[in-house]
Write a protein that holds these residues in place. Structure first.
Motif, PDB file in Angstrom:
ATOM      1  N   UNK A 134      74.949  88.633  60.292  1.00  0.00           N
ATOM      2  CA  UNK A 134      74.273  89.387  59.223  1.00  0.00           C
ATOM      3  C   UNK A 134      74.424  90.896  59.377  1.00  0.00           C
ATOM      4  N   UNK A 135      75.572  91.327  59.881  1.00  0.00           N
ATOM      5  CA  UNK A 135      75.827  92.759  59.984  1.00  0.00           C
ATOM      6  C   UNK A 135      76.600  93.257  58.770  1.00  0.00           C
ATOM      7  N   UNK A 136      77.422  92.407  58.190  1.00  0.00           N
ATOM      8  CA  UNK A 136      78.151  92.769  56.971  1.00  0.00           C
ATOM      9  C   UNK A 136      77.959  91.669  55.930  1.00  0.00           C
ATOM     10  N   UNK A 137      78.295  91.991  54.705  1.00  0.00           N
ATOM     11  CA  UNK A 137      78.216  91.020  53.616  1.00  0.00           C
ATOM     12  C   UNK A 137      79.333  91.310  52.625  1.00  0.00           C
ATOM     13  N   UNK A 138      79.658  90.310  51.846  1.00  0.00           N
ATOM     14  CA  UNK A 138      80.673  90.472  50.823  1.00  0.00           C
ATOM     15  C   UNK A 138      80.072  90.931  49.512  1.00  0.00           C
ATOM     16  N   UNK A 139      80.874  90.855  48.477  1.00  0.00           N
ATOM     17  CA  UNK A 139      80.433  91.279  47.145  1.00  0.00           C
ATOM     18  C   UNK A 139      79.964  90.071  46.336  1.00  0.00           C
ATOM     19  N   UNK A 141      81.157  88.657  43.859  1.00  0.00           N
ATOM     20  CA  UNK A 141      82.209  87.732  43.460  1.00  0.00           C
ATOM     21  C   UNK A 141      82.739  86.905  44.635  1.00  0.00           C
ATOM     22  N   UNK A 142      82.111  87.058  45.809  1.00  0.00           N
ATOM     23  CA  UNK A 142      82.496  86.272  46.971  1.00  0.00           C
ATOM     24  C   UNK A 142      83.575  86.885  47.831  1.00  0.00           C
ATOM     25  N   UNK A 143      84.145  88.012  47.425  1.00  0.00           N
ATOM     26  CA  UNK A 143      85.201  88.651  48.195  1.00  0.00           C
ATOM     27  C   UNK A 143      84.628  89.632  49.216  1.00  0.00           C
ATOM     28  N   UNK A 144      85.474  90.015  50.183  1.00  0.00           N
ATOM     29  CA  UNK A 144      85.083  91.029  51.161  1.00  0.00           C
ATOM     30  C   UNK A 144      85.822  92.338  50.949  1.00  0.00           C
ATOM     31  N   UNK A 145      87.041  92.260  50.429  1.00  0.00           N
ATOM     32  CA  UNK A 145      87.879  93.430  50.167  1.00  0.00           C
ATOM     33  C   UNK A 145      88.088  94.262  51.446  1.00  0.00           C
ATOM     34  N   UNK A 151      82.132 102.730  51.590  1.00  0.00           N
ATOM     35  CA  UNK A 151      81.400 103.871  51.051  1.00  0.00           C
ATOM     36  C   UNK A 151      80.360 104.345  52.056  1.00  0.00           C
ATOM     37  N   UNK A 152      79.860 105.541  51.837  1.00  0.00           N
ATOM     38  CA  UNK A 152      78.835 106.075  52.739  1.00  0.00           C
ATOM     39  C   UNK A 152      77.561 105.232  52.683  1.00  0.00           C
ATOM     40  N   UNK A 153      77.244 104.712  51.500  1.00  0.00           N
ATOM     41  CA  UNK A 153      76.067 103.851  51.375  1.00  0.00           C
ATOM     42  C   UNK A 153      76.264 102.559  52.156  1.00  0.00           C
ATOM     43  N   UNK A 154      77.458 101.950  52.023  1.00  0.00           N
ATOM     44  CA  UNK A 154      77.743 100.725  52.761  1.00  0.00           C
ATOM     45  C   UNK A 154      77.695 100.971  54.261  1.00  0.00           C
ATOM     46  N   UNK A 155      78.216 102.110  54.684  1.00  0.00           N
ATOM     47  CA  UNK A 155      78.224 102.456  56.104  1.00  0.00           C
ATOM     48  C   UNK A 155      76.809 102.505  56.667  1.00  0.00           C
ATOM     49  N   UNK A 156      75.897 103.126  55.932  1.00  0.00           N
ATOM     50  CA  UNK A 156      74.522 103.243  56.404  1.00  0.00           C
ATOM     51  C   UNK A 156      73.856 101.875  56.476  1.00  0.00           C
ATOM     52  N   UNK A 157      74.125 101.023  55.495  1.00  0.00           N
ATOM     53  CA  UNK A 157      73.552  99.675  55.515  1.00  0.00           C
ATOM     54  C   UNK A 157      74.063  98.903  56.730  1.00  0.00           C
ATOM     55  N   UNK A 162      73.237  96.821  62.163  1.00  0.00           N
ATOM     56  CA  UNK A 162      73.653  96.861  63.567  1.00  0.00           C
ATOM     57  C   UNK A 162      72.456  97.164  64.466  1.00  0.00           C
ATOM     58  N   UNK A 163      71.650  98.143  64.080  1.00  0.00           N
ATOM     59  CA  UNK A 163      70.463  98.484  64.861  1.00  0.00           C
ATOM     60  C   UNK A 163      69.481  97.326  64.936  1.00  0.00           C
TER      61      UNK A 163
END
Length: 220
Positions: A134-139, A141-145, A151-157, A162-163
């Motif tokens: 649960x550190x990353x997630x896709x979009x 539409x089911x893709x990860x790309x 993006x900076x927003x995705x990076x912060x999430x 991670x924390x």
């Protein structure tokens, strides 16, 4: 400052700058001046193209800790966009460097973690692990790309996740305690990541203004 590595025929000699020396420009009243200067960096970095960067000290720290490195041509390319699969790799290498954790991640995946991430892709094993934890997630539409810029927003999430993962593994409350007042970013109203970015700005200033100036976060 530099060496020619010997003599050469003709009118010109090429100088290779010594480590920590590079060309730089100065800024005055927000404007970059036209003259070039020879500048010596106080940051010990093997990458000449990052020694005068705004985040040179942080880059050096990350390189010394071993969770990020440069490219094969000995450049770091600090202004190049970071891809979504690259950030997953960086996160995992950072977690591996924490002595309190036991992070074992396979370079290969048993199956494709996302429709657009084949099992034999270099990052598939890492993406599969990050997805499972649960550190990353896709979009939607089911893709990860994987090759899209993060993006900076995705990076912060991702950093928030991670924390939370680290605290969970250590048996602690997963909520990241604030250490300062949250920043009021002018461009985050109604953004999908508004709450996380605000929280992470209050947690050790992880979320900060673009280029550390002004009051805009530039989430996209």
């Amino acid at each position: 400052i530099g060496r020619t590595q010997g003599l050469a025929e003709g009118e010109y000699l090429k100088f290779d700058l010594e480590p920590n020396w590079n060309f730089a420009k100065r800024r005055y009243e927000g404007r970059t001046l036209g003259h070039y200067y020879l500048a010596k960096s106080t940051v010990d970095l093997p990458f000449a193209d990052a020694r005068q960067d705004l985040y040179a000290k942080e880059i050096a720290q990350a390189v010394n800790m071993g969770f990020i490195s440069g490219f094969e041509d000995q450049t770091f390319r600090p202004n190049e966009q970071l891809t979504r699969e690259q950030i997953v790799s960086i996160v995992i290498e950072a977690l591996k460097g924490m002595p309190e954790l036991n992070v074992a991640v396979s370079d290969q995946a048993d199956s494709a973690p996302y429709p657009d991430v084949e099992a034999n892709r270099w990052s598939a094993g890492k993406i599969a692990w990050a997805k499972e934890n649960n550190i990353i997630a896709g979009y939607d539409d089911g893709t990860f790309r994987p090759t899209d810029p993060v993006t900076r927003a995705e990076l912060i999430v991702i950093e928030n996740k991670m924390g939370e993962y680290v605290r969970q593994q250590l048996g602690e409350n997963t909520e990241l305690a604030t250490t300062q007042d949250a920043m009021n970013f002018a461009d985050m109203s109604d953004h999908w990541a508004q709450d996380v970015v605000s929280k992470m700005s209050a947690y050790c200033s992880v979320a900060s203004p673009l280029n550390e100036q002004g009051n805009e976060f530039a989430p996209n």
